[in-house]
Design an enzyme around this catalytic site. Structure first.
Site, PDB file in Angstrom:
ATOM      1  N   CYS A 149      21.201 -29.691 -88.274  1.00 59.93           N
ATOM      2  CA  CYS A 149      20.526 -28.430 -88.349  1.00 59.93           C
ATOM      3  C   CYS A 149      19.163 -28.298 -87.248  1.00 59.93           C
ATOM      4  O   CYS A 149      19.469 -28.490 -86.152  1.00 59.93           O
ATOM      5  CB  CYS A 149      20.453 -28.004 -89.647  1.00 59.93           C
ATOM      6  SG  CYS A 149      20.390 -26.083 -89.906  1.00 59.93           S
ATOM      7  N   LYS A 155      18.435 -36.698 -93.171  1.00 49.38           N
ATOM      8  CA  LYS A 155      17.489 -35.483 -92.550  1.00 49.38           C
ATOM      9  C   LYS A 155      16.209 -35.745 -93.223  1.00 49.38           C
ATOM     10  O   LYS A 155      15.688 -36.118 -94.199  1.00 49.38           O
ATOM     11  CB  LYS A 155      18.106 -34.322 -92.989  1.00 49.38           C
ATOM     12  CG  LYS A 155      17.418 -32.752 -92.293  1.00 49.38           C
ATOM     13  CD  LYS A 155      17.912 -31.737 -92.537  1.00 49.38           C
ATOM     14  CE  LYS A 155      17.338 -30.428 -91.996  1.00 49.38           C
ATOM     15  NZ  LYS A 155      18.483 -29.300 -92.403  1.00 49.38           N
ATOM     16  N   GLU A 158      27.095 -30.308 -90.853  1.00 50.13           N
ATOM     17  CA  GLU A 158      25.901 -30.669 -91.685  1.00 50.13           C
ATOM     18  C   GLU A 158      26.746 -30.377 -93.251  1.00 50.13           C
ATOM     19  O   GLU A 158      27.239 -29.541 -93.446  1.00 50.13           O
ATOM     20  CB  GLU A 158      24.930 -29.975 -91.752  1.00 50.13           C
ATOM     21  CG  GLU A 158      23.580 -30.350 -92.701  1.00 50.13           C
ATOM     22  CD  GLU A 158      22.345 -29.629 -92.233  1.00 50.13           C
ATOM     23  OE1 GLU A 158      21.420 -30.158 -92.736  1.00 50.13           O
ATOM     24  OE2 GLU A 158      22.674 -28.329 -92.040  1.00 50.13           O
TER      25      GLU A 158
END
Length: 356
Positions: A163, A128, A46
């Site tokens: 994540c 995200k 990430e």
């Protein structure tokens, strides 16, 4: 027909902190290394470029400002020469690249992921959907047209999440419904359980991410799951500490958390604490058959007549244009940023298919 057997790599390394150019070069070096090793896929952590801003969890607003400014200055736009260089590296090595990076678009940062094909095309560009906790001080939310994860490739149906998205049951359900076969569970850098202080829950350290969340994703979805992770050095700790604050001196707790899991959730490989480089795996898509024969949550082991997930992949712009019949114009982040165009060409040359 997709390839059923091939070699893949997951990156576990320290980013080039606050340095876009060095980060791009390190990315290209790893792509070259994976290509020379015969890999068909390489997965980065990430926000690998320019590194995960873990400092935001440890310092106050005033202390963060100089670091935040430098971080923004070294984030990457997808319509930049830096991103095109990475796409060319994928093309030169005939390899799929799953890249995590801090994307700057206008004046907002996003926790972005791109899936680049062996021809340099961008098969998927996602953001995200919700930054985690203090991440909201740095990043914005993904939109409807930038959160789809799974796309068909010559390696199989490949998905990416960032994540804690990897423990979001709704995103997992969406990926399962797309028949995902290979998953990139991209993680940042954060410390191990040795640092836990009551009442902070174990949710907030690396060990559960590596050893609970990621294998659970693999077994629940029946996918080969690669979990690239960032690392830290003593010098990296200094760089991520503001002036006037005493830095940590031992980075050990931040390291050794990358993993690769089989479709049944069993561990393939984990690194030593001092390992920095590529983790390799020989993928056989046919191993997905028996796990999904037992539990296919997009098919025989689900009841869509009882439980369904509503998904809205439209982008909602702050300012929209009216169209006929009292409608509004549809917007596409992908087209606005030119990701529908070939790597070295113009609109007249060809059109790259939009990811499903």
């Amino acid at each position: 027909m997709p390839l059923t057997k091939y070699k893949a790599a997951a990156v576990t390394s320290e980013p080039a902190w606050f340095n876009l150019e060095a980060g791009v070069q390190k990315t290209i070096d790893f792509i070259n290394e994976a290509g020379q090793a015969g890999c068909k896929l390489i997965a980065f952590p990430e926000v690998w470029i320019p590194g995960y801003p873990y400092w935001m969890w440890k310092i106050n607003y005033q202390q963060s400002l100089p670091m935040l400014k430098k971080y923004r200055e070294n984030s990457m736009a997808v319509d930049s020469d830096e991103f095109r260089r990475i796409r060319r590296a994928a093309r030169d090595n005939q390899i799929h690249v799953s890249l995590g990076f801090s994307e700057i678009d206008h004046a907002t940062l996003y926790l972005a992921q791109a899936l680049i094909s062996p021809t340099g095309e961008v098969l998927n560009h996602r953001r995200k959907i919700k930054p985690t906790h203090v991440e909201k001080l740095v990043y914005g939310d993904g939109a409807g047209d930038t959160f789809t994860s799974v796309v068909p490739t010559e390696l199989g149906r490949l998905g990416q999440l960032n994540c804690w998205e990897n423990m979001n049951p709704f995103l997992k359900a969406l990926n399962v419904s797309a028949g995902e076969q290979i998953h990139i569970a991209a993680w940042p850098v954060y410390p191990g359980k040795e640092t836990l202080k009551y009442p902070d829950p174990a949710t907030n350290v690396a060990d559960p991410a590596s050893d609970l969340v990621t294998p659970a994703y693999a077994i629940e979805t029946g996918t080969w799951t690669l979990a690239p992770f960032q690392r830290l050095s003593a010098e990296g700790l200094k760089m991520n500490t503001p002036e006037g604050v005493e830095p940590e001196t031992d980075p050990t707790t931040y390291n050794g958390h990358a993993r690769i899991y089989r479709p049944d959730g069993s561990l393939v490989v984990k690194p030593d604490k001092d390992f920095d480089g590529l983790l390799f795996v020989d993928i056989d898509l046919n191993e997905c058959h028996l796990t999904k024969a037992l539990a296919d949550f997009s098919g025989h082991y689900m009841r869509p007549d009882l439980i369904r997930l509503l998904v809205d992949t439209r982008r909602k712009e702050l300012v929209t244009e009216a169209e006929g019949n009292d409608g509004v114009k549809a917007y596409s982040t992908r087209e606005r940023l030119g990701l529908n165009l070939p790597l070295d060409g113009s609109k007249e040359d060809e059109k790259v298919p939009v990811a499903l």
